[in-house]
Design a protein around this motif. Structure first.
Motif, PDB file in Angstrom:
ATOM      1  N   ARG A 132      -3.585  73.523  63.476  1.00 58.67           N
ATOM      2  CA  ARG A 132      -2.527  73.889  64.308  1.00 58.67           C
ATOM      3  C   ARG A 132      -2.561  74.747  65.659  1.00 58.67           C
ATOM      4  NH1 ARG A 132       2.361  72.739  62.940  1.00 58.67           N
ATOM      5  NH2 ARG A 132       1.511  72.594  60.520  1.00 58.67           N
TER       6      ARG A 132
ATOM      7  N   GLN B  22       0.280  70.070  67.632  1.00 56.78           N
ATOM      8  CA  GLN B  22       1.588  69.321  67.162  1.00 56.78           C
ATOM      9  C   GLN B  22       1.980  68.460  68.018  1.00 56.78           C
ATOM     10  OE1 GLN B  22       3.328  70.155  63.795  1.00 56.78           O
ATOM     11  NE2 GLN B  22       3.876  68.010  64.842  1.00 56.78           N
TER      12      GLN B  22
ATOM     13  N   CYS C 236      -1.308  67.170  62.214  1.00 61.83           N
ATOM     14  CA  CYS C 236      -1.547  68.503  62.646  1.00 61.83           C
ATOM     15  C   CYS C 236      -1.243  69.317  61.149  1.00 61.83           C
ATOM     16  CB  CYS C 236      -0.689  68.971  63.529  1.00 61.83           C
ATOM     17  SG  CYS C 236      -0.509  70.788  64.006  1.00 61.83           S
TER      18      CYS C 236
ATOM     19  N   ASP D 240      -2.258  73.305  59.177  1.00 61.39           N
ATOM     20  CA  ASP D 240      -2.306  74.756  59.217  1.00 61.39           C
ATOM     21  C   ASP D 240      -4.081  74.966  59.340  1.00 61.39           C
ATOM     22  OD1 ASP D 240       0.216  75.334  58.936  1.00 61.39           O
ATOM     23  OD2 ASP D 240       0.268  75.797  57.015  1.00 61.39           O
TER      24      ASP D 240
END
Length: 281
Positions: free
Chosen positions: A143, A189, A200, A202
């Motif tokens: 991200r 993103q 995308c 984390d």
């Protein structure tokens, strides 16, 4: 295997170090992994190992630190003024020759590897690092990652290492031109929303997600990734009629082959197919 401070390779899978997935990590994190000559040479060596080791069935390429790859090692060109170099070549000629002999071959190594390649983009992909990030088959971006093309607005040179080829095909001409000319950062993103990358995820989940994706790809029939690449490349330069002909001719060779027969039997037996590993040669 020779060691290098800039790149390392591990094996992952159900059997630990004897797993079927190669993980290659760029680890010049203090400098955000620039594409210096030693890093490129070592990376090509490791890709050759993956190509030759038929027990490996997928590859994850990622990096450590805040950057995936910031492109050319400009510090090695810092004293250049564009005139003749010690060997008589201009800086431009030297750069082009190095690209032909090393950097471009690195991108082709990834594109021609007989196993699926997952690029896990952990941070900034800038300059030629964008080409490296997009040279795999499936790209996952953390991200916090972003894509940045400073070539034209900052340096007056064209995007390279396949970047123009990749972004035009994935984003279309309007977005590819905008990114090339304006030099705006494209966040992970938005890159996923635009179709530049597969997903995308984390930051803390990136490597786990990349290895899980590679594990799925490792279960594909041997040669599947080569067939997919070739079919899509052919489609990009063909009429519908030509592509229909291409598909029919590939089925002539593939239907009835061991992978197809295993898939049919697995379907009939209501189980997951188990495909044979790659064969040498």
């Amino acid at each position: 295997m020779n060691s290098s401070p800039a790149v390392r390779m591990e094996r992952h899978g159900d059997n630990g170090d004897s797993g079927e997935i190669a993980l290659i990590v760029l680890q010049d994190s203090a400098r955000m992994n620039p594409l210096g000559r030693p890093l490129q040479l070592r990376l090509r060596e490791l890709l050759a190992e993956v190509r030759e080791d038929t027990s490996l069935r997928a590859l994850v390429l990622t990096a450590e630190g805040r950057g995936f790859c910031v492109g050319a090692d400009l510090s090695s060109m810092g004293g250049a003024q564009g005139g003749a170099q010690a060997d008589g070549r201009t800086l431009g000629a030297q750069t082009a020759d190095n690209m032909h002999q090393l950097s471009n071959r690195l991108i082709l190594d990834l594109q021609q590897l007989p196993v699926p390649v997952v690029c896990a983009i952990n941070g900034a992909a800038a300059g030629a690092g964008v080409g490296l990030a997009l040279a795999g088959d499936v790209a996952l971006a953390a991200r916090s990652a972003y894509f940045y093309l400073p070539f034209l607005p900052r340096l007056g040179i064209v995007p390279d290492l396949g970047t123009t080829w990749f972004i035009e095909r994935r984003l279309g001409r309007a977005r590819a031109l905008g990114l090339s000319l304006l030099g705006d950062r494209l966040g992970a993103q938005q890159a996923a929303d635009w179709g530049l990358v597969w997903a995308c995820v984390d930051d803390e989940a990136l490597r786990e997600q990349a290895l899980a994706t590679a594990a799925r790809l490792a279960r594909l029939p041997a040669g599947a990734v080569l067939e997919a690449r070739r079919a899509l490349d052919h489609a990009a330069a063909s009429t519908l009629e030509q592509q229909l002909h291409y598909e029919a001719e590939r089925q002539r060779d593939l239907v009835g082959a061991p992978a197809f027969m295993e898939g049919v039997q697995a379907f009939m037996q209501k189980r997951e197919p188990v495909f044979a590993p790659r064969q040498p040669g």
